[in-house]
Design a protein around this motif. Structure first.
Motif, short mmCIF file in Angstrom:
data_model
loop_
_atom_site.label_atom_id
_atom_site.label_comp_id
_atom_site.label_asym_id
_atom_site.label_seq_id
_atom_site.Cartn_x
_atom_site.Cartn_y
_atom_site.Cartn_z
N THR A 141 -13.50 8.15 1.23
CA THR A 141 -12.09 7.74 1.33
C THR A 141 -11.13 8.82 0.82
N PRO A 142 -11.39 9.45 -0.36
CA PRO A 142 -10.44 10.49 -0.80
C PRO A 142 -10.28 11.63 0.18
N GLU A 143 -11.32 11.96 0.95
CA GLU A 143 -11.20 13.03 1.93
C GLU A 143 -10.21 12.66 3.03
N PHE A 144 -10.24 11.40 3.43
CA PHE A 144 -9.25 10.95 4.42
C PHE A 144 -7.83 11.02 3.85
N VAL A 145 -7.70 10.70 2.55
CA VAL A 145 -6.39 10.79 1.91
C VAL A 145 -5.91 12.23 1.90
N THR A 146 -6.84 13.15 1.54
CA THR A 146 -6.46 14.57 1.52
C THR A 146 -6.09 15.06 2.92
N ALA A 147 -6.88 14.66 3.91
CA ALA A 147 -6.61 15.09 5.29
C ALA A 147 -5.28 14.55 5.80
N ALA A 148 -4.92 13.34 5.37
CA ALA A 148 -3.67 12.74 5.85
C ALA A 148 -2.45 13.28 5.12
N ARG A 149 -2.61 13.59 3.81
CA ARG A 149 -1.44 13.97 3.01
C ARG A 149 -1.27 15.48 2.89
N HIS A 150 -2.40 16.21 2.79
CA HIS A 150 -2.30 17.66 2.60
C HIS A 150 -3.21 18.34 3.61
#
Length: 413
Positions: free
Chosen positions: A143-152
């Motif tokens: 999940t954090p990787e998707f957050v990183t990909a979406a935000r940064h």
């Protein structure tokens, strides 16, 4: 012939391999007994590495956002590494505790490398928890990787997510492999323990059976010969006053019977010695050819015995021993319990296939009906049961006692 070079190398490598195995076994044994020192060492190493990354500014090399507050960086560094202390006892709880820090790390853009410590938790979940836990574990870690990909986003999402998925799969595969090996080793150890227990039980059963066999043989030998000696001694005492010659004959018979009993007893006790010798060959194994000697001894003790034989004996040595011992015990009981003036009759019938029927009757008073007073009748029944035979012993309606043995035909193997 000199050993091949490959064999020499193998022999030279074996001591080192064994040494390494002993060291590894000692380390694992210490870890099982005292897990806290290793947990503290392991956790302390990664906490130190996370703080060095934070203090030294190494995190800035991969950060998507370098303006993250220092307090948040410190909190995330400790939050991602310190929970490893409980990774073995509560891996799922540790992963749930790290997950908010990992999401905060991804949202802030700091991208601390301490987030990769979640892979250690994945390994422990695969090692210690049901495999179905890996599904939600993967979702929680990815999940954090998707957050990183979406935000940064600096790369495509697949370039960021796929490597992490492969890392998760690798850690899970290592955990499953170690778990399988551990379970296999534990199964082998459990099987070895059970085989050792079964071996000890078999040894105890064999020892008990041997003690019972020796006790039965000693009863047959000593009980019969002492009964004969008692009868001869009683007869010699009455004959001493009227016929010294008859008394001397009785004493000679007592001496002969005593020597025979001692010889058989010595041969039996030789079985218990630990020396290398053919003990089984020295074990007394009377046969039907010894019946005449047995009956002559009983007659000398004062019990008239008549015999009747139907058919031709053609039975195995084991059956011959059973027939001999049953007749011996029946005559011994007659000497003990029948009283003065009793007579005994033996009738033996041999059939085809090793079948045999033996009936021993006397005209005395009889004795113990169920055979619980000693080893005699139970011993005869045990011998008879070895060949699926039947043994009947009890008083006759017109007086006296009867023992009837029947061994059926031998079953072809």
């Amino acid at each position: 012939m000199d050993p091949m070079p490959e064999e020499q190398e193998t022999r030279a490598a074996e001591p080192l391999t064994q040494w390494v195995q002993r060291i590894a076994h000692a380390v694992r044994a210490f870890d099982r007994r005292h897990p806290l020192p290793w947990d503290l060492t392991f956790t302390g190493f990664w906490v130190t590495a996370a703080l060095i990354d934070y203090v030294g500014g190494g995190w800035e090399n991969v950060a998507r956002n370098k303006d993250v507050p220092a307090s948040l960086l410190l909190t995330m560094s400790l939050g991602l590494s310190l929970p490893l202390l409980w990774r073995r006892t509560h891996p799922r709880a540790v992963l749930c505790a790290i997950a908010p820090m990992a999401i905060a790390n991804a949202w802030s853009g700091a991208v601390l490398q301490a987030a990769l410590l979640q892979l250690v938790i994945v390994y422990h979940i695969a090692l210690r928890r049901p495999l179905r836990s890996l599904w939600w574990t993967t979702i929680l870690v990815i999940t954090p990787e998707f957050v990183t990909a979406a935000r940064h986003s600096k790369k495509s999402w697949d370039e960021q997510v796929v490597p992490l998925l492969l890392s998760i799969a690798l850690c899970a595969a290592i955990g499953i492999t170690v778990r399988t090996r551990r379970d296999y080793t534990e199964a082998l150890e459990d099987r070895a323990r059970r085989l050792e227990t079964e071996r000890d039980q078999q040894a105890r059963l064999a020892a008990a059976a041997e003690r019972a066999r020796i006790a039965r043989e000693m009863h047959d030998i000593i009980g019969h010969n002492l009964s004969v000696i008692t009868g001869l001694a009683d007869g010699g005492r009455y004959a001493a006053a009227r016929s010294p010659d008859r008394a001397a004959q009785a004493l000679d018979a007592i001496a002969g019977t005593s020597r025979q009993a001692l010889t058989e007893l010595r041969r039996l006790l030789d079985v218990l010695r630990e020396e290398d010798r053919p003990a089984a060959d020295l074990t007394p194994q009377p046969a039907l050819t010894d019946l005449d000697q047995l009956i002559d001894g009983v007659r000398k003790a004062g019990l008239p015995v008549s015999t009747t034989v139907h058919g031709t004996p053609a039975i195995t040595p084991g059956r011959e021993l059973t027939v001999y011992r049953v007749i011996q015990e029946a005559l011994t009981n007659t000497l003990k319990h029948a009283g003065p003036g009793a007579t005994s009759q033996i009738e033996m019938s041999y059939g085809d296939g090793g079948a045999v029927t033996v009936t021993v009757t006397d005209t005395g008073r009889g004795g113990d009906t169920d055979g619980t007073g000693g080893r005699g009748l139970p011993g005869m029944r045990d011998r008879t049961a070895l060949y699926s035979g039947t043994l009947e012993a009890g008083p006759l309606p017109e007086g006296g006692w009867r023992v009837r043995l029947h061994l059926p035909e031998e079953t072809p193997q």
